[in-house]
Design a protein around this motif. Sequence first.
Motif, PDB file in Angstrom:
ATOM      1  N   ALA B 149      42.209  39.799  40.880  1.00 39.73           N
ATOM      2  CA  ALA B 149      43.475  39.169  41.307  1.00 39.73           C
ATOM      3  C   ALA B 149      44.373  40.192  41.989  1.00 39.73           C
ATOM      4  O   ALA B 149      44.979  39.912  43.031  1.00 39.73           O
ATOM      5  CB  ALA B 149      44.186  38.557  40.101  1.00 39.73           C
ATOM      6  N   ARG B 150      44.452  41.395  41.414  1.00 38.27           N
ATOM      7  CA  ARG B 150      45.277  42.442  42.035  1.00 38.27           C
ATOM      8  C   ARG B 150      44.700  42.855  43.386  1.00 38.27           C
ATOM      9  O   ARG B 150      45.439  43.092  44.349  1.00 38.27           O
ATOM     10  CB  ARG B 150      45.377  43.663  41.108  1.00 38.27           C
ATOM     11  CG  ARG B 150      46.332  44.713  41.612  1.00 38.27           C
ATOM     12  CD  ARG B 150      46.464  45.884  40.663  1.00 38.27           C
ATOM     13  NE  ARG B 150      45.232  46.665  40.588  1.00 38.27           N
ATOM     14  CZ  ARG B 150      45.084  47.739  39.808  1.00 38.27           C
ATOM     15  NH1 ARG B 150      46.077  48.134  39.041  1.00 38.27           N
ATOM     16  NH2 ARG B 150      43.947  48.399  39.779  1.00 38.27           N
ATOM     17  N   ALA B 151      43.356  42.927  43.432  1.00 42.27           N
ATOM     18  CA  ALA B 151      42.706  43.353  44.683  1.00 42.27           C
ATOM     19  C   ALA B 151      42.945  42.362  45.822  1.00 42.27           C
ATOM     20  O   ALA B 151      43.025  42.757  46.985  1.00 42.27           O
ATOM     21  CB  ALA B 151      41.211  43.555  44.441  1.00 42.27           C
ATOM     22  N   ILE B 152      43.051  41.075  45.493  1.00 38.83           N
ATOM     23  CA  ILE B 152      43.209  40.085  46.569  1.00 38.83           C
ATOM     24  C   ILE B 152      44.680  39.717  46.824  1.00 38.83           C
ATOM     25  O   ILE B 152      44.973  38.916  47.707  1.00 38.83           O
ATOM     26  CB  ILE B 152      42.386  38.794  46.299  1.00 38.83           C
ATOM     27  CG1 ILE B 152      42.851  38.090  45.017  1.00 38.83           C
ATOM     28  CG2 ILE B 152      40.906  39.107  46.259  1.00 38.83           C
ATOM     29  CD1 ILE B 152      42.214  36.715  44.794  1.00 38.83           C
ATOM     30  N   ALA B 153      45.587  40.326  46.044  1.00 39.38           N
ATOM     31  CA  ALA B 153      47.007  39.946  46.154  1.00 39.38           C
ATOM     32  C   ALA B 153      47.550  40.110  47.576  1.00 39.38           C
ATOM     33  O   ALA B 153      48.337  39.304  48.048  1.00 39.38           O
ATOM     34  CB  ALA B 153      47.844  40.765  45.175  1.00 39.38           C
ATOM     35  N   MET B 154      47.120  41.170  48.256  1.00 37.84           N
ATOM     36  CA  MET B 154      47.650  41.450  49.595  1.00 37.84           C
ATOM     37  C   MET B 154      46.805  40.809  50.693  1.00 37.84           C
ATOM     38  O   MET B 154      46.924  41.199  51.859  1.00 37.84           O
ATOM     39  CB  MET B 154      47.718  42.965  49.815  1.00 37.84           C
ATOM     40  CG  MET B 154      48.777  43.679  48.995  1.00 37.84           C
ATOM     41  SD  MET B 154      50.446  43.360  49.584  1.00 37.84           S
ATOM     42  CE  MET B 154      50.515  44.367  51.044  1.00 37.84           C
ATOM     43  N   ASN B 155      45.946  39.849  50.317  1.00 44.75           N
ATOM     44  CA  ASN B 155      45.053  39.206  51.298  1.00 44.75           C
ATOM     45  C   ASN B 155      44.200  40.236  52.034  1.00 44.75           C
ATOM     46  O   ASN B 155      44.267  40.355  53.259  1.00 44.75           O
ATOM     47  CB  ASN B 155      45.881  38.448  52.335  1.00 44.75           C
ATOM     48  CG  ASN B 155      45.771  36.971  52.127  1.00 44.75           C
ATOM     49  OD1 ASN B 155      44.751  36.486  51.636  1.00 44.75           O
ATOM     50  ND2 ASN B 155      46.812  36.251  52.494  1.00 44.75           N
TER      51      ASN B 155
END
Lengths: 246, 254
Positions: B149-155
Amino acid sequence: MGIIGHIGRYALLLKETFSRPERATIYWRRTLEEMDLLGLKSLGIVGLLSFFMGAVITIQTKTNIDSPLIQAWVVGFATRQSTILEFSPTIIALILAGKVGSNIAAEIGSMRVKEQIDALDIMGVNSAGYLILPKILASMFINPFLVMVSMFLSIFGGYIAGTATGIVGSTDYLQGIQTNFIPYHITYALIKTVVFAFIIATVSAYQGYYTQGGTREVGISSTKAVVYSNVVILIVNYALTQLLLI
Amino acid sequence: MIEVKGLSKRFGTTQVLTDINAVFQKGKVNQIIGKSGSGKSVLAKCIVGLHVPEEGQVLYEGRSFHDMDRDEKKLIRQEIGMLFQGSALFDSLTVLQNVLFPLQMFATMSKSEMEDRAHTCLKRVNILEKDHLFPAELSGGMQKRVGIARAIAMNPKYLFCDEPNSGLDPQTSIVIDDLIKEITEEFGTTTIVITHDMNSVMETGENIIFIHHGRKWWEGGKDDLLNSDNKELNEFIFAGGLMRQVKKAMTGRS
């Protein structure tokens, strides 16, 4: 790595630490949190140590100058001078190097071995700045307050010990702590405190930031942080004293 | 797309990687496989810029990462999401705060937009109800989900996963593998997974690179994997009896 290598790497880490922050508001919030963690949470131990330190200085001073030729107020004078010039700024710095320095090295070292620093770097966050700068600013801001509290409690501790044991009268002690007071000595003590705070925060952070390995190495970094901070504080203490007092 | 050209890396006198050439394609789960100590994690760290290689280049959409200035590297890094082997969640932050962290550092959104985005990411990995907990209160699989989730937070345009299944039970491993595959397809990321888990390779691997003794030893798809005549690759994938049985079932040959 030799000592020159460590000094070079320490300088590069400082350069990185003081580079432009990504979000100043986040750094500011972290600085306030660090003031609480590194400063206010040390108030208890600083207060306790200072009180008893002052008490011991008073008793020892009286024991060593117990002569009819020396006036009684000298005990208060010596307690104040020892406290302001050396004991509060330097001894408290050495104590804080143990408490705060090991905390900084362990926290940053754990983050290194758990790859949390790598995570910051990959996100594009300046990990050195984000982790270390708030600790430096917080220590340099809050430690002078701790040392002023320490000065007061140490002199107060001397008063209690002196009057309770009857080795010095209340009037004599109070006269002593007011005799020949030089305000510059407070400035000198606070300059030392700010420099020592910088040393504690940066040397400890350096040890933590370059930790390699696992939990054992985090422990080693913590120990090194305390030892090297103490050594640097003592050397710089001598240099500053010569520079500012002579 | 990420290209690696002639990449070599050594630590002191130990040569860890030698002349690695590879292309990692957009919208696919690219996998780097190999034995422990073969150099696959070092390769990933060279690609994301945590290690500087002695020779060679890493090209992000044709632009050399190591030739970029500090600000350009920062911008590229904001397009990278990484899931670490140990999740690397920040211990002192809650699940929600961990996911919010990159947004608060870089995103130009209002506070409520950031929270919405973080909730969307947590919902995407099915862990929204744990948003108030600290990492230490989560299981390994949950920590991995929060890491995703953190890895994809910034798209991100690029997603790196270092040993995403290590320490997880087989069922949770499949959940994580599926999640990585779905996110890759959904966001069109260039995904690079470092693994030695053969279940994961067979489940999600589309473009597989086998690293042996710091060199690229083999490259292909998961369908080619079982039929390769590469001796070292076969020793690696058929080290366990299960994969031999899988091969027998699929090809009729042992």
